[in-house]
Write an enzyme that holds these catalytic residues in place. Structure first.
Site, PDB file in Angstrom:
ATOM      1  N   PRO A 159       0.820  -1.202   0.000  1.00  0.00           N
ATOM      2  CA  PRO A 159       0.000   0.000   0.000  1.00  0.00           C
ATOM      3  C   PRO A 159       0.857   1.255   0.000  1.00  0.00           C
ATOM      4  O   PRO A 159       1.801   1.372   0.774  1.00  0.00           O
ATOM      5  CB  PRO A 159      -0.795  -0.102   1.298  1.00  0.00           C
ATOM      6  CG  PRO A 159      -0.523  -1.465   1.841  1.00  0.00           C
ATOM      7  CD  PRO A 159       0.790  -1.870   1.295  1.00  0.00           C
ATOM      8  N   GLU A 160       0.521   2.146  -0.901  1.00  0.00           N
ATOM      9  CA  GLU A 160       1.165   3.460  -0.944  1.00  0.00           C
ATOM     10  C   GLU A 160       0.162   4.478  -0.411  1.00  0.00           C
ATOM     11  O   GLU A 160      -0.887   4.100   0.073  1.00  0.00           O
ATOM     12  CB  GLU A 160       1.606   3.780  -2.379  1.00  0.00           C
ATOM     13  CG  GLU A 160       2.455   2.665  -2.985  1.00  0.00           C
ATOM     14  CD  GLU A 160       2.959   2.991  -4.383  1.00  0.00           C
ATOM     15  OE1 GLU A 160       3.106   4.176  -4.708  1.00  0.00           O
ATOM     16  OE2 GLU A 160       3.205   2.033  -5.151  1.00  0.00           O
TER      17      GLU A 160
ATOM     18  N   HIS B 272      -3.322 -15.971   8.279  1.00  0.00           N
ATOM     19  CA  HIS B 272      -2.427 -14.832   8.115  1.00  0.00           C
ATOM     20  C   HIS B 272      -2.798 -13.645   9.001  1.00  0.00           C
ATOM     21  O   HIS B 272      -2.141 -12.613   8.970  1.00  0.00           O
ATOM     22  CB  HIS B 272      -2.379 -14.402   6.648  1.00  0.00           C
ATOM     23  CG  HIS B 272      -1.843 -15.474   5.747  1.00  0.00           C
ATOM     24  ND1 HIS B 272      -0.574 -15.999   5.911  1.00  0.00           N
ATOM     25  CD2 HIS B 272      -2.389 -16.136   4.712  1.00  0.00           C
ATOM     26  CE1 HIS B 272      -0.366 -16.932   4.990  1.00  0.00           C
ATOM     27  NE2 HIS B 272      -1.463 -17.041   4.260  1.00  0.00           N
TER      28      HIS B 272
END
Length: 271
Positions: free
Chosen positions: A2-3, A93
């Site tokens: 993610p940016e 996860h």
DNA sequence: CAACCGACCTGTTCGC
DNA sequence: TGCGAACAGGTCGGTT
């Protein structure tokens, strides 16, 4: 993964379900995700704290709590946050779960386990070295052009330097350079004023557009807190398009390695 | 100061 | 079909 636009989308998606909620308990099976705070201490400081605001700084999420605490999260390459009513079991996860007073829970899922959680009284401890916010007023073309002229560095790695501008990552660095028609290997101090203005414009445009599209969901690495996908991946002009024709000039997009990162550009129109 | 490289992790894809 | 190599939205710390 993610940016800035993806983190901004996550922040917006968490506000409604989380603001006003109160932490009850933290469960984690991967203590390294907690960045050195041990679980009992985190538990003690977080229990009973309510969430007052959720904001973004660079690629960090900042949850401001009462009593002067701040829960800060970085998703790194594969982190995902979601709010669940706790009915569906978390998958393997999900390594850290924050149980909330309402009975729902904030889940931090992270396949590659690079993501980190910080709990600090002073956010500057974590955020202090970050550079300019590219969508805020202080990020002006005058500032950018002056900095470029004063530095002697290769352009793309500088765009990825979070102490210079906070939030640009590998996708949007490549996309901004393509929009500005500048080659990623150019030296910062070789840019003309016109190129520098174009770059400033391109950075703001690409990040704003990506926020409107709720980020790029290229594979399962990024999804919104509600489980939905962004749509920016279909707007990308160079990232992931090696071997395909440039929409602007028709040349074939190339992929090279620059500063250890896959770098996509058009050899025809990025000078 | 700047550039480069391995580390940190797991999963997916690609070539043979 | 199998199997290893390459690659992945990020950052950090150590070395040239």
């Amino acid at each position: 993964m993610p940016e800035l636009p993806e983190v901004e989308t996550v922040v917006r998606g968490l506000r409604t379900p989380l603001i006003g909620e109160t932490f009850i308990e933290v469960v984690s099976d991967w203590p390294r995700q907690l960045n050195g705070i041990d679980l009992p201490e985190l538990q003690a400081r977080l229990s009973g704290r309510s969430i007052q605001s959720i904001n973004r700084r660079g690629k960090y999420l900042v949850l401001a709590l009462d009593a002067g605490e701040n829960l800060i999260i970085h998703l790194k390459m594969s982190g995902q946050l979601s709010v669940s009513n706790g009915q569906m079991p978390a998958d393997k996860h999900v390594h850290t779960v924050f149980l909330l007073a309402s009975g729902s829970e904030l889940r931090f899922r992270d396949i590659r386990k690079f993501g980190r959680v910080y709990l600090v009284r002073d956010p500057e401890e974590v955020l202090g070295k970050l550079g300019q916010e590219p969508l805020e007023e202080e990020f002006t073309s005058e500032w950018l052009c002056q900095e470029m002229g004063a530095r002697r560095r290769v352009l793309k790695p500088l765009l990825l330097d979070q102490t210079f501008i906070a939030g640009i990552g590998n996708i949007y660095a490549d996309e901004a350079l393509h929009r500005a028609a500048i080659h990623p290997r150019r030296q910062t101090n070789s840019l003309t004023t016109g190129e520098c203005l174009a770059l400033h414009e391109a950075i703001q445009t690409i990040l704003s557009l990506a926020i409107e599209h709720e980020g790029s969901s290229i594979d399962a690495a990024y999804i919104k807190p509600d489980g939905g996908r962004g749509s920016m991946q279909s707007e990308l002009r160079v990232y992931g398009r090696a071997g395909e024709p440039c929409h602007r000039c028709g040349s074939i997009i190339e992929r090279v390695t620059l500063a250890g990162r896959g770098t996509h550009y058009c050899p025809g129109c990025q000078i």
